[in-house]
Structures are given as structure tokens and as C-alpha cells.
Design a protein around this motif. Sequence first.
Motif, short mmCIF file in Angstrom:
data_model
loop_
_atom_site.label_atom_id
_atom_site.label_comp_id
_atom_site.label_asym_id
_atom_site.label_seq_id
_atom_site.Cartn_x
_atom_site.Cartn_y
_atom_site.Cartn_z
N VAL A 111 -6.67 -13.29 -1.66
CA VAL A 111 -5.40 -12.89 -0.91
C VAL A 111 -5.12 -13.96 0.18
N GLY A 112 -6.54 -13.94 1.14
CA GLY A 112 -6.45 -14.88 2.36
C GLY A 112 -5.67 -14.03 3.52
N ASP A 113 -5.31 -12.68 3.42
CA ASP A 113 -4.63 -11.98 4.51
C ASP A 113 -5.41 -10.66 4.25
N ALA A 114 -5.57 -10.01 5.12
CA ALA A 114 -5.94 -8.48 5.09
C ALA A 114 -4.97 -7.35 5.26
N GLY A 115 -3.55 -7.97 5.46
CA GLY A 115 -2.30 -7.17 5.64
C GLY A 115 -2.03 -6.51 4.41
N PRO A 116 -1.84 -7.25 3.27
CA PRO A 116 -1.56 -6.69 1.97
C PRO A 116 -2.27 -5.53 1.56
N ILE A 117 -3.82 -5.71 1.74
CA ILE A 117 -4.83 -4.60 1.11
C ILE A 117 -4.74 -3.56 2.10
N LEU A 118 -4.41 -3.86 3.50
CA LEU A 118 -4.15 -2.59 3.94
C LEU A 118 -2.98 -1.75 3.65
N ASP A 119 -2.00 -2.30 3.06
CA ASP A 119 -0.83 -1.67 2.68
C ASP A 119 -1.24 -0.68 1.32
N VAL A 120 -2.02 -1.52 0.63
CA VAL A 120 -2.75 -0.92 -0.86
C VAL A 120 -3.39 0.43 -0.26
N MET A 121 -4.13 0.14 0.62
CA MET A 121 -4.92 1.47 1.20
C MET A 121 -4.17 2.49 1.58
N ALA A 122 -3.13 1.97 2.12
CA ALA A 122 -2.03 3.19 2.54
C ALA A 122 -1.35 3.85 1.45
N VAL A 123 -1.30 3.12 0.30
CA VAL A 123 -0.47 3.73 -0.88
C VAL A 123 -1.59 4.61 -1.50
N MET A 124 -2.94 4.21 -1.37
CA MET A 124 -4.00 5.12 -1.97
C MET A 124 -4.10 6.51 -1.42
N LEU A 125 -3.86 6.40 -0.14
CA LEU A 125 -4.17 7.66 0.74
C LEU A 125 -2.87 8.34 0.61
N GLU A 126 -1.77 7.96 0.20
CA GLU A 126 -0.53 8.76 0.59
C GLU A 126 -0.57 10.10 -0.54
N ASN A 127 -0.16 11.16 0.32
CA ASN A 127 -0.08 12.59 -0.05
C ASN A 127 -1.66 12.75 -0.54
#
Length: 494
Positions: A397-413
Motif C-alpha cells: 500500500v505504501g501508506d499506513a492511512g488506508p489501513i488505519l481506516d480499515v482498522m476503524a471499520v473493523m472496530l465499528e460497533n
Amino acid sequence: MNGVSGVMSRQVLPACGSLCFFCPAMRTRSRQPVKRYKKLISDIFPRSQEEEPNDRKIGKLCDYAAKNPFRIPKITKSLEEKCYKELRNENFRSAKVVMCIYKKLVVSCKEHMPLFANSLLSVLQTLLDQSRENDMLIVGCESLFDFVNNQKDGTYMFHLDGFIPKLCQLAQQIGEEESAINLRTVGLKALSAMVWFMGEYSHVSAEFDNIVSVVLENYPRPRKETQDSNQNREDAENPAFWSRACLHNMAKLGKEATTTRRVLESLFRYFDDDNLWPTENGIAVPILKDMQYTMDASGENAHLLLSTLVKHLDHKNVLKQPEMQLDIVQVVTSLAQTTKIHHSIALVSAITDIMRHLRKSIHYTHDDAKMGAELIKWNRLFQESVDECLVELSNKVGDAGPILDVMAVMLENITSIQVIARTTIAAVYRASQIIASMPNLSYQNKAFPEALFHQLLPAMVHPDHETRVGAHRIFSVVLVPSSVSPQKLHFLES
């Protein structure tokens, strides 16, 4: 006598009663003009079977046809009749000459193809029905290859689809004698043109699964000492060469994501049926790397290959086959190592799905006491393989940002169910460790990613103690990535 002289005078003089040298009525039969195209056609055919067809005379006929397109239907009607006659008489050499003329027409009269395409397609169908005459089958495939490659639109799409079953049958000829190899070669050569045509005009034939089968049956198997698909390139007289050409055209076929998935799913099903996924002796890795290289080189999104392959882990063919699941994850890892670094939606989708599989594998470790030794061993191997795969995909990916977004989605609710909450936190924590050393281009001007922060807050006050600890650890790693030890990382202790 007058009556007789009257009859005689009408034989000598035309009905108009005047004698004129230029009057058509006065011409003898031998002086009637022969239609030029008939003369041109007759001049082409050798007087003996030993003579070769005259290319210059074929060119002369085709030049005439290009300048007089209204004559093309009559020219091709004559050619068609000549071909059928020679086939009936088993004069195959003359039938080949007819196809030489058609081949030249396809190139020199491309603009007028609607005037002769149906005639040529009819002749080609007849040639491919000559099952006992290999020479005619070869000529038919070669001519079909030329016809398809000179198409300017999709007018004859469904006519061409009708040839695919016969071409696949030829590509499945059994044996290593020269005749069988030649038939496999020309069958695959014509199929390569068919696949190219599908890509050009956004059409996937209903026979596509059949094409995939014969292409992969003829694909060169990797030798034991190497799996480098770029070595030992075959020449154009070898079925393996045209099998590879078909595969390259398949890689370029998908101009839309749905088409690409349709192509890849056919390949994956073939690998499933014969269990060709193992990286040790299977053919999945060299074939998919070949496709990946072609997709990268042609500007297609090779990351879609990774994403579709990860989703295949949930396919009904794979779900109940743990060893195959393990093999597929290892194939994904191998492909990820050689793909380009590029942030794409497809790659982020693959990471999302792999994180989900990581969470499931962590979940299974909670039931070790209920599982046998073999299953425990498999789950440990699977978890390690998924972890390695996540590392490779994240690096691309070359950028941590998109994976941080994926982590947020996984933790959602996040759920209040203890075991699910713990495994979710463990998977997200592992992802945070993996990306700790990556540049954070998306959030470089922010203290903390807002979406992830909002999802971590409920986890930090979760009823389960271990979930709360894990959430705080995630917060710490994301806030201060340098705090992560460069040594081998571990999951949360259960």
C-alpha cells in the motif's frame, strides 16, 4: 424468294436495319468480353499440382476487388463454389489456394469486409468440419486467426462464438506425434485471437470456461529446479507458446472489474478441481504471476487479482478444504511480494478480507482444548500464513492511512460478546504493529486518525478487561509508532 431473302437479311443485319461495326449485335461470341475477375481467378490456379500459387496474381485479383468493391460478392461466390468443388473432389491443394486468396482479401479489402465475411465464415466452418484432413483443419484455423485479428467491430461476435467448441476440441488432441501437436498449436492460436477479440469488444463467451481448461492443459508445467515462468520460452510452433499467448490476452481482457473477476474465477475453479494451488508443485503460482506481470505491464489493475483471490477463500469449493485454504493464502503472499507498490481500492479490499481471516484464526485458538492435534497444527500454520500475507499486502500500500481506516471499520460497533471482542481487538492490534514502520501520508498532519479514535473510545471502556487493555495498546502504537519493538511481534496474550 423474297421471304427467304428477308430471313437472310435479318441474319446479316441487325433489327435496326443499318450496318455498324461497333454494334453489339454484330459481335461474334468469341468477341464477347470475359468478366475480368473470372479471368483473374482462373489465372491464379496452377496448371499442375506441383506448381505453387502465384502470389503476384493473387495480389492482382485483390487489387481489382479493392477498386471494384461491387464485384466482391461475385468474386467470393466463385471462390466459395470453387472451394466446395475441390473439397468434394479431394483436391485439397486447390482448396488451399482458395484460402490464400481469402487471406489476402481479408487484409487488402478490410474496409469492404461486410461484402465477403459471411462467405468466408461459411467456408471456414466447412474446413473445420474436415475432421479427417489435418491439412484442412490447419488451414481453417490459420485463416480464422487472420480473420479475427482484422476485425474492426463486434459485428461477427456470435458467429465467431460458434467456432470455439471446435477449436477447443482441436486444442485437446492427445499424443506427442507431430500431427497432434500441430492441431493443438493451431487450435490454441485461433483461440488466442478469439480471447483478444473478447477483450477488444467487451464480450466474454459462454464457452469461456472451456477455453480456460484447454489453455491451462497446454500451459508449460514448471520444472522442478525452477518455477520462473519467463524461462524456456517456446516458439510459435509449440502449443505452449499459444497457451501463454491466450493467458496474456485473458490478463488484458478485463477492462471492467466484473469482467476481470469473471476471468479469474474461471481460472480459480480450474485450480480447485485438480488441486493445483500448492506452491511446491502446483501451477497456480507461475500462471498467476504470468498474468500479474501482463496486467502490470498493460496498465491493468493487478491488485484486483489479489483481491479476487483473497475472496476465493470463502468460495464453496474451498471452505471445507483447510489445506487448500492454506495453499491459497501462500499463493497470495507470493503474488504480493512481486506486485507493484500502489495504493488502490482493490488492495485495501484484500487487506480487509485478510484481517477478517486473521481474526477468525485467532478465534479458533480459543477452542484449542476442543480440537484435535491435527486441527490445532493446521490453525497455527494458517494463522502464521495469514499474518505473513497481511505483512506483504500492507507493505504494497505504501501508506499506513488506508489501513488505519480499515482498522476503524473493523472496530465499528464492537460487540459485547467477550470472545469476539477479544479476537477483533487482537487482529486490529496486530495490524497496528505491522504498519508501525510505514509512512503515514494520509494523516501526517493530524495527531491521531479521527475515525479510528472514535471507534477506539468504546473499546477502551469495554466491559471485558482484556479488550480494554488491547484497545489502549492499539492507541499507544498508533500514537507513538516508534514504541513498537523491531523484534518479532506477537498477538495479545489470551
